[in-house]
Design a protein around this motif. Structure first.
Motif, PDB file in Angstrom:
ATOM      1  N   PHE A 250       2.251   2.523  11.078  1.00 17.88           N
ATOM      2  CA  PHE A 250       1.066   2.380  10.241  1.00 17.88           C
ATOM      3  C   PHE A 250      -0.099   1.758  11.024  1.00 17.88           C
ATOM      4  CE2 PHE A 250      -0.670   1.063   5.985  1.00 17.88           C
ATOM      5  CZ  PHE A 250      -0.565   2.318   5.406  1.00 17.88           C
ATOM      6  N   ASP A 251       0.239   0.796  11.885  1.00 16.93           N
ATOM      7  CA  ASP A 251      -0.778   0.088  12.670  1.00 16.93           C
ATOM      8  C   ASP A 251      -1.160   0.837  13.939  1.00 16.93           C
ATOM      9  OD1 ASP A 251      -0.929  -2.179  10.930  1.00 16.93           O
ATOM     10  OD2 ASP A 251       1.030  -2.802  11.690  1.00 16.93           O
TER      11      ASP A 251
ATOM     12  N   ASP B 265      -3.630   2.429   9.209  1.00 13.87           N
ATOM     13  CA  ASP B 265      -4.142   1.257   8.492  1.00 13.87           C
ATOM     14  C   ASP B 265      -5.657   1.118   8.683  1.00 13.87           C
ATOM     15  OD1 ASP B 265      -3.777  -1.497   7.222  1.00 13.87           O
ATOM     16  OD2 ASP B 265      -4.618  -2.030   9.180  1.00 13.87           O
TER      17      ASP B 265
ATOM     18  N   ASN C 104      -7.663  -3.470  12.843  1.00 13.73           N
ATOM     19  CA  ASN C 104      -6.212  -3.630  12.835  1.00 13.73           C
ATOM     20  C   ASN C 104      -5.805  -4.607  13.930  1.00 13.73           C
ATOM     21  OD1 ASN C 104      -3.327  -2.769  13.858  1.00 13.73           O
ATOM     22  ND2 ASN C 104      -3.507  -2.250  11.702  1.00 13.73           N
TER      23      ASN C 104
ATOM     24  N   THR D 232       0.830  -1.209   0.000  1.00 14.65           N
ATOM     25  CA  THR D 232       0.000   0.000   0.000  1.00 14.65           C
ATOM     26  C   THR D 232       0.864   1.259   0.000  1.00 14.65           C
ATOM     27  OG1 THR D 232      -1.817  -1.081   1.148  1.00 14.65           O
ATOM     28  CG2 THR D 232      -1.675   1.317   1.387  1.00 14.65           C
TER      29      THR D 232
END
Lengths: 331, 197
Positions: free
Chosen positions: A204-205, A210, A168, A88
């Motif tokens: 990102f998490d 995300d 997530n 991504t």
């Protein structure tokens, strides 16, 4: 269906391995530097025999490449469906976006596991679809194995008022462990990294990006799905999302929640008007308080009440199942 | 939908209620609770119950808190009954006409309860000021506070607040807390209201 799989990470490899079980044939595979394309000339009845999945996976593991060809060859191969499984990217969402539009320009279908193009350039994609005989599908971009997008489509976006959930697994694992063991964020993050649940750079998490991308995609599905003319739809990108992560949630917050029979989960919510991701207080034994790396999607409908679907939100075979489910829906 | 632990359903006329048990039409009776304040004299309780029965309320339970007195030396009584929304309003009016002191009636006072968490430099940013400013907000009152400051008062601490909000004003109350948290650079963990099923 003949598949060209672009991207040879966990998801791309699993698609290559599982396509046969779903009755599809992989005719080309590419990663960022190499490709393999089935040699149609050797096939019986002029049909391509497809690439050998085991050989592709072995080459990737041993030599870091999928074949001796150029990635461009895979994009130009004679396929029915392009599977976009590259990492991504945000902003212009390339190269994933261009891979998809090139498939559409050739009147081929595209199935995405890459969130970038559907989260950042949904309007551009819809326009490309409008000019093509091909379609796009992207179930794998939201909630891994969970059929979130197709369930919303089945109910019809105009009859869905909101979609929310835990989207997530990494953030959920961290919050679950912090609450269960009374540990602090840094300790649990290190543990998650050792287990392979969190990446070396977990931003990102844990920052909610995300989950926000997944909610943005759902917001686009709701928004575009509820109108007849795409020009009337509001397009969402990550910039439209209100995002808070879990990075600085202290252990004491989870303890206070637990004393009251509650817990904290990183909850994403999408409607046709808003996207919001934030740590939220939920009942400890409630539906949304899934534990570990589990995900859950809760769909609020106008006439059908509330639907809950939980399951594995990530993983190669899980996400590949969603990709191949999408391939099966294409005609 | 409404987060009312005492069964006060101020939204019983909401036909758009998407919950499976929702969608009551206005004519469907729902359960209401009123808290009355009675003078400790014989016959007072019976006098208070008449207006309920006479106006079509179906009595469910009466909780007569004899040991517990209000600051005015009166006895609080909690009465549950079933009635349609229209009848409920007539009953409350009738009780008042009879001179019965109605402390809380269904949707009138704090019908909704909401729990939230705050974390950050709660002590340094004057927790008591934070609480009194929430208290000052018309929509809600702070019912309960728990504080956890495991690393001393100068480090990050957490607080759990239970707010009582007027019916339908939970969102307004939350917005006020949100604004306050922003101003003091505190993080707010909001509940998922309207979802807890």
């Amino acid at each position: 269906m003949r598949l060209a799989v672009i991207g040879a990470g966990a998801v791309g490899r699993s698609v290559v391995e599982l396509a046969g079980e779903h009755g599809h044939e992989v005719v080309a595979v590419a990663d960022s530097s190499s490709a393999v394309v089935a040699d149609g000339a050797n096939g019986p009845d002029g049909r391509t025999p497809g690439v050998d999945p085991d050989a592709v996976v072995a080459r990737k593991a041993e030599r870091g490449i999928v074949g001796d060809g150029d990635p461009e060859d895979a994009l130009a191969a004679d396929y029915d469906v392009l599977v976009e499984a590259t990492p991504t990217t945000l902003g212009d969402a390339d190269p994933g976006f261009s891979h998809v539009t090139r498939a559409l320009e050739r009147d081929r279908h595209a199935v995405l596991a890459n969130k970038g193009p559907v989260a950042e350039r949904f309007g551009d994609l819809r326009a490309a679809v409008a000019d093509s005989a091909g379609e796009i599908r992207f179930e794998a971009t939201v909630g891994g194995a969970i059929p979130a997008v197709s369930t919303v489509e089945d109910i019809e976006p105009g009859h869905v008022t909101a979609v929310r959930g835990v989207l997530n697994g990494t953030a959920n694992f961290i919050l679950t462990r912090m609450a269960a063991e009374g540990l602090d964020y840094d300790h649990v993050l290190a543990e998650a990294q050792d287990l392979g649940v969190a990446e070396a750079d977990p931003s990102f998490d844990v920052d909610g990006t995300d989950a926000a991308l997944k909610c943005v995609i759902l917001a686009n599905v709701l928004s575009f799905g509820a109108v007849d003319d795409p020009a009337d739809a509001r397009e969402f990108t990550l910039d439209d999302a209100d995002v808070e992560g879990i990075r600085d949630v202290p252990g004491s917050t989870l303890r206070l929640a637990a004393e009251d029979g509650r817990t904290v989960r990183l909850i994403g919510e999408a409607t046709g008007e808003t996207v919001r991701v934030a740590p939220r207080l939920v009942p400890e034994n409630g539906t949304l308080a899934v534990s570990g790396t589990q995900n859950i999607v809760q769909i609020e409908t106008t006439h059908a009440g509330r639907l809950n679907i939980s399951g594995r939100g990530a993983g190669g075979p899980e996400t590949a199942s969603a990709v191949l489910g999408d391939v099966g829906r294409l005609k | 939908m409404s987060d009312a632990p005492d069964g006060i359903d101020g939204r019983s006329d909401n036909v758009d209620d998407p919950t499976p048990d929702g969608g009551h039409a206005a004519a469907t009776p729902s359960t209401h609770t009123v808290r009355l304040e009675l003078v400790d004299e014989p016959g007072q309780l019976l006098a208070a119950l008449h207006p309920i029965a006479d106006n079509g309320g179906n009595l469910l339970s009466i909780y007569h808190e004899r040991g517990n007195k209000t600051p005015r030396g009166r006895i609080p009584v909690e009465v549950d009954f079933e009635a349609t929304q229209d009848r409920f309003e007539e009953i409350v009016d009738a009780l008042r006409t009879e001179g019965v002191n109605v402390m809380q009636a269904g949707t009138e006072r704090y019908a909704e309860e909401v729990t939230l968490l705050l974390f950050g430099h709660l002590i340094d940013t004057d927790l008591s000021d934070t609480l009194s400013r929430i208290e000052a907000c018309e929509s809600a009152s702070v019912a309960d506070v728990s504080l956890a400051a495991p690393q001393g008062t100068e480090e990050v601490s957490s607080a759990r607040l239970r707010l009582e909000a007027r019916a339908g004003e939970t969102e307004t109350a939350l917005a006020a807390v949100r604004e306050l948290a922003d101003e003091k650079e505190l993080r707010l963990v909001e509940p998922l209201t309207g979802v807890e099923a």
